[in-house]
Design a protein around this motif. Structure first.
Motif, PDB file in Angstrom:
ATOM      1  N   LYS A 144       1.015  -1.265  -0.155  1.00 31.38           N
ATOM      2  CA  LYS A 144      -0.029   0.480  -0.123  1.00 31.38           C
ATOM      3  C   LYS A 144       1.092   1.022  -0.015  1.00 31.38           C
ATOM      4  N   SER A 145       0.658   2.017  -0.501  1.00 33.28           N
ATOM      5  CA  SER A 145       0.920   3.583  -0.838  1.00 33.28           C
ATOM      6  C   SER A 145       1.635   4.115   0.932  1.00 33.28           C
ATOM      7  N   ALA A 146       2.302   4.708   0.982  1.00 26.25           N
ATOM      8  CA  ALA A 146       2.476   5.323   2.729  1.00 26.25           C
ATOM      9  C   ALA A 146       1.848   6.567   2.360  1.00 26.25           C
ATOM     10  N   ASN A 147       1.368   7.380   1.435  1.00 26.76           N
ATOM     11  CA  ASN A 147       0.637   8.302   1.606  1.00 26.76           C
ATOM     12  C   ASN A 147      -0.834   8.114   1.904  1.00 26.76           C
ATOM     13  N   VAL A 148      -1.281   7.189   1.230  1.00 27.73           N
ATOM     14  CA  VAL A 148      -3.049   6.276   1.710  1.00 27.73           C
ATOM     15  C   VAL A 148      -2.630   6.070   2.549  1.00 27.73           C
ATOM     16  N   THR A 149      -2.012   5.618   3.392  1.00 28.16           N
ATOM     17  CA  THR A 149      -1.912   5.467   4.937  1.00 28.16           C
ATOM     18  C   THR A 149      -1.923   6.020   5.615  1.00 28.16           C
ATOM     19  N   LEU A 150      -1.324   7.541   5.119  1.00 31.55           N
ATOM     20  CA  LEU A 150      -1.122   8.693   6.077  1.00 31.55           C
ATOM     21  C   LEU A 150      -2.942   9.607   6.092  1.00 31.55           C
ATOM     22  N   ARG A 151      -3.211   9.250   5.107  1.00 31.17           N
ATOM     23  CA  ARG A 151      -4.477  10.083   5.044  1.00 31.17           C
ATOM     24  C   ARG A 151      -5.471   9.341   5.632  1.00 31.17           C
ATOM     25  N   LYS A 152      -6.014   7.765   5.662  1.00 34.93           N
ATOM     26  CA  LYS A 152      -6.019   7.028   6.557  1.00 34.93           C
ATOM     27  C   LYS A 152      -6.017   7.218   8.213  1.00 34.93           C
ATOM     28  N   LEU A 153      -5.324   6.696   7.969  1.00 35.61           N
ATOM     29  CA  LEU A 153      -5.025   6.894   9.529  1.00 35.61           C
ATOM     30  C   LEU A 153      -5.228   8.594  10.094  1.00 35.61           C
ATOM     31  N   PHE A 154      -5.222   9.116   9.245  1.00 37.00           N
ATOM     32  CA  PHE A 154      -5.882  10.733  10.485  1.00 37.00           C
ATOM     33  C   PHE A 154      -6.885  10.987   9.728  1.00 37.00           C
ATOM     34  N   GLU A 155      -8.193  10.033   9.746  1.00 37.34           N
ATOM     35  CA  GLU A 155      -9.332   9.655   8.404  1.00 37.34           C
ATOM     36  C   GLU A 155      -9.169  11.621   7.404  1.00 37.34           C
ATOM     37  N   ALA A 156      -7.938  12.094   6.993  1.00 35.12           N
ATOM     38  CA  ALA A 156      -8.562  13.216   6.080  1.00 35.12           C
ATOM     39  C   ALA A 156      -9.373  13.190   4.991  1.00 35.12           C
ATOM     40  N   TYR A 157     -10.230  13.518   5.608  1.00 36.29           N
ATOM     41  CA  TYR A 157     -11.555  13.349   3.940  1.00 36.29           C
ATOM     42  C   TYR A 157     -11.219  13.757   3.123  1.00 36.29           C
ATOM     43  N   GLY A 158     -10.841  15.270   2.815  1.00 38.48           N
ATOM     44  CA  GLY A 158     -10.780  16.261   1.947  1.00 38.48           C
ATOM     45  C   GLY A 158      -9.632  16.960   1.503  1.00 38.48           C
ATOM     46  N   ASN A 159      -9.173  17.080   0.653  1.00 39.07           N
ATOM     47  CA  ASN A 159      -8.237  16.899  -0.408  1.00 39.07           C
ATOM     48  C   ASN A 159      -8.415  18.016  -0.949  1.00 39.07           C
ATOM     49  N   ILE A 160      -8.020  19.388  -0.823  1.00 37.96           N
ATOM     50  CA  ILE A 160      -8.340  20.531  -1.504  1.00 37.96           C
ATOM     51  C   ILE A 160      -7.447  20.519  -2.046  1.00 37.96           C
ATOM     52  N   ARG A 161      -7.188  21.264  -3.653  1.00 33.79           N
ATOM     53  CA  ARG A 161      -6.437  21.302  -4.512  1.00 33.79           C
ATOM     54  C   ARG A 161      -7.069  22.441  -5.534  1.00 33.79           C
ATOM     55  N   PRO A 162      -6.060  23.751  -5.118  1.00 37.93           N
ATOM     56  CA  PRO A 162      -6.448  24.675  -5.638  1.00 37.93           C
ATOM     57  C   PRO A 162      -5.355  24.749  -6.909  1.00 37.93           C
ATOM     58  N   VAL A 163      -6.215  25.405  -7.579  1.00 37.45           N
ATOM     59  CA  VAL A 163      -5.631  25.703  -9.295  1.00 37.45           C
ATOM     60  C   VAL A 163      -6.289  27.238  -9.937  1.00 37.45           C
ATOM     61  N   ARG A 164      -4.378  27.792  -9.412  1.00 39.60           N
ATOM     62  CA  ARG A 164      -4.662  29.122 -10.227  1.00 39.60           C
ATOM     63  C   ARG A 164      -3.259  29.430 -10.436  1.00 39.60           C
ATOM     64  N   GLU A 165      -3.717  30.588 -11.403  1.00 35.95           N
ATOM     65  CA  GLU A 165      -2.718  31.286 -12.020  1.00 35.95           C
ATOM     66  C   GLU A 165      -1.741  31.217 -11.860  1.00 35.95           C
ATOM     67  N   ILE A 166      -0.325  31.481 -12.057  1.00 35.07           N
ATOM     68  CA  ILE A 166       0.391  31.856 -11.476  1.00 35.07           C
ATOM     69  C   ILE A 166       1.529  33.646 -12.509  1.00 35.07           C
ATOM     70  N   PRO A 167       0.374  34.651 -11.470  1.00 37.07           N
ATOM     71  CA  PRO A 167       1.773  35.768 -13.058  1.00 37.07           C
ATOM     72  C   PRO A 167       3.447  34.925 -13.161  1.00 37.07           C
ATOM     73  N   GLY A 168       3.165  35.471 -14.567  1.00 43.71           N
ATOM     74  CA  GLY A 168       4.722  35.580 -15.220  1.00 43.71           C
ATOM     75  C   GLY A 168       4.379  33.888 -15.500  1.00 43.71           C
ATOM     76  N   ILE A 169       4.211  32.443 -15.559  1.00 44.60           N
ATOM     77  CA  ILE A 169       4.063  31.490 -16.027  1.00 44.60           C
ATOM     78  C   ILE A 169       3.686  31.442 -16.937  1.00 44.60           C
ATOM     79  N   LYS A 170       4.242  30.991 -17.810  1.00 34.68           N
ATOM     80  CA  LYS A 170       3.536  31.490 -18.962  1.00 34.68           C
ATOM     81  C   LYS A 170       3.008  29.462 -19.755  1.00 34.68           C
ATOM     82  N   THR A 171       2.037  29.827 -20.050  1.00 34.77           N
ATOM     83  CA  THR A 171       0.720  29.309 -20.270  1.00 34.77           C
ATOM     84  C   THR A 171       0.033  29.255 -21.336  1.00 34.77           C
ATOM     85  N   PRO A 172      -1.192  28.408 -22.463  1.00 32.11           N
ATOM     86  CA  PRO A 172      -2.251  28.872 -23.736  1.00 32.11           C
ATOM     87  C   PRO A 172      -2.961  28.856 -22.627  1.00 32.11           C
TER      88      PRO A 172
END
Ligand code: NAP
Length: 480
Positions: A80-108
């Motif tokens: 088993k992945s140690a990452n998933v084990t940590l999330r499960k051990l500590f009942e970290a039920y919500g994974n919050i992933r922000p996606v915000r444009e960063i000024p100066g980083i060139k993308t389409p």
């Protein structure tokens, strides 16, 4: 005050990116006593099967907050992945992933003001990792979705939206196909949305969400979704703003929070001093906001914007090898810019998040009536389906159930003909009670299985429950 925080450097590029993040966070003046702990490859190699030693677990238990680098699950050491084990051990039920444009980083997408957050359920779904080989050639993975899990993640999404002053929450599901499992998230979302009248709530089918994220990502503010959908959509999101080097995340539970980059250990870049530490640094920024250190968090965010945009200092991932600065030079540049503000990109007005309170009762949903009005028996057989049908009908002649149909991979084959079906050796026999008011007992089921076993190998049984008059199972394609 001084915070004590568990710091897990992790594997591959982990030590480099966490050192950079730690130096920059310390430079803001927030006083942190970092408790260094191990997890991941080095721990697996010592023979610890979970990849997470007890000292690390104890440290997070004490401190309640951890910043972690990426962890590898080396092939051949532990399953088993140690990452998933940590999330499960500590009942970290919500994974919050922000996606915000960063000024100066060139993308389409530069200049489109991409600024959304994926709130991914973190413990359930296919990622519960409950898998079985049903036959030598057919695998099964259980998709577990609970009302409690849905309620927690939906409330977290709305509370998170409020804490960031956001005005809309989309719920992305595949409820049109998986009506019970993905449908449970949709139904829970629609019920709970009624309590958040200040926020616009909208359901979107997840494949269209992927399409819309590429076509018009700026329409989204918060997207709440199941574990697997969230994993895929958030990697898509990170690509819109420059790649995995820019994608932070927080694993949030009632009592514990673990902050980490979305990316992995990128072993080919380990020790080369050329990796982008922004993702783990922004995870540290999320951690500072979790601690209520909003000024320090904004200072780092603004310094990053100035470093990338005004100073045009970039790393290998956005500049290539020509003209890129090293991880350590970048770290020093961000520290030097602390206190400066980007002229056109202010930080959001963040507020403390109110963590949702959902009852801890295991049986959150109670029903008044229940009936078992049949069973699905999963058989392993390579015989012709008509032959199996006739054999089962005669074997069950005096049983309380009769054969309603046989399906393969969710498509009805018997009775009737399905000339195009390519069958495999796992077939589902749906047996329904003869008297529609009768509820099967476990003894009835045992007797039915006794009658089937001499004819066919069975591997799995599902009770067909009816809760408060509503069938708790779906029909196969072609079933009446
Ligand atoms: P990965 O480590 O995320 O790397 C994939 C690619 O993403 C890299 O080759 C690189 O792309 C880019 N990248 C990742 N981090 C970057 C950063 N900080 N700066 C710039 N570019 C970055 O994924 P992987 O190679 O599939 O996985 C490697 C190991 O990490 C595996 O053992 C996996 O299990 C583990 N993993 C751990 C976590 C976690 O701890 N949460 C998450 C995912 C994977 P380019 O080569 O194109 O520049």
């Amino acid at each position: 005050m001084t915070y004590t925080i568990t710091l897990i450097p992790g594997d591959g590029i982990g030590p480099e990116v966490t050192t950079a993040a730690r130096k920059i966070i310390d430079a803001t003046g927030v006083s942190i006593n970092w408790e260094l702990c191990e997890a991941g490859a080095s721990v697996f190699k010592k023979g610890q099967a979970t990849g997470v030693p007890q000292e690390t677990i104890d440290s997070i238990m004490r401190n309640k907050v951890a910043l972690k680098g990426p962890l590898e699950t080396p092939i051949g050491f532990g399953e088993k992945s140690a990452n998933v084990t940590l999330r499960k051990l500590f009942e970290a039920y919500g994974n919050i992933r922000p996606v915000r444009e960063i000024p100066g980083i060139k993308t389409p997408y530069q200049g489109r003001n991409i600024d959304f957050v994926i709130v991914r359920e973190n413990l359930e779904d296919l990622y519960a990792g409950i898998e079985h080989m049903q036959t030598p050639g057919v695998a099964q993975c259980l998709k577990i979705i609970s009302r409690k899990g849905c309620e927690k993640i939906v409330r977290l999404a709305f509370e998170f939206a409020r804490s960031e002053g956001r005005k809309s929450v989309h719920c992305a599901t595949k409820a049109n196909i998986m009506k019970l499992s993905e449908g449970l998230l949709k139904r829970t979302f629609e019920e709970i949305a009624a309590e958040y009248t200040d926020i616009k709530a909208e359901h979107i089918i997840v494949d269209n969400a992927a399409h819309q994220l590429v076509r018009r990502p700026e329409q989204f503010e918060v997207i709440v979704t199941t574990n697997m959908n969230g994993d895929i959509l958030s990697d898509l999101g990170s690509a819109l703003i420059g790649g995995l080097g820019f994608a932070p995340s927080a694993n949030i539970g009632d009592d514990y929070a673990i902050f980490e980059a979305v990316h992995g250990s990128a072993p080919k870049y380990a020790g080369k001093n050329n990796i982008n530490p922004t993702a783990v640094l922004m995870s540290g920024v999320m951690m500072l906001r979790h601690l209520g250190e909003f000024d320090a968090a904004n200072a780092i965010e603004q310094s990053l914007y100035v470093t990338f945009d005004i100073d045009d200092k970039q790393l290998r991932d956005t500049k290539g090898t020509d003209g890129a600065i090293s991880t350590t030079e970048f770290t020093d540049a961000v520290i030097a810019n602390l206190g400066k503000k980007h002229p056109t990109c202010p930080s959001r007005a963040y507020h403390p998040i109110k963590l949702p309170k959902v009852s801890k009762e295991p049986d959150l949903v109670k029903v008044k009536t229940r009936q078992v009005n049949g069973i699905d028996v999963f058989l392993e057989s390579a015989a012709a389906v008509n032959e199996i049908g006739a054999t089962l009908e005669s074997a069950l002649i005096d049983a309380p159930v009769c054969l309603k149909m046989i399906s393969s991979r969710g498509v009805k084959l018997y009775p009737g003909t399905n000339p195009t079906a390519d069958v495999v050796d796992m077939l589902t026999a749906r047996l329904m009670v003869r008297d529609s008011t009768y509820s099967l007992t476990d003894m009835d089921i045992a007797r039915v299985i006794e009658k089937i076993s001499p004819c066919y190998r069975w591997n799995h049984i599902e009770k067909l429950n009816v809760f408060d008059g509503k069938p708790g199972y779906t029909k196969s394609h072609g079933e009446e």
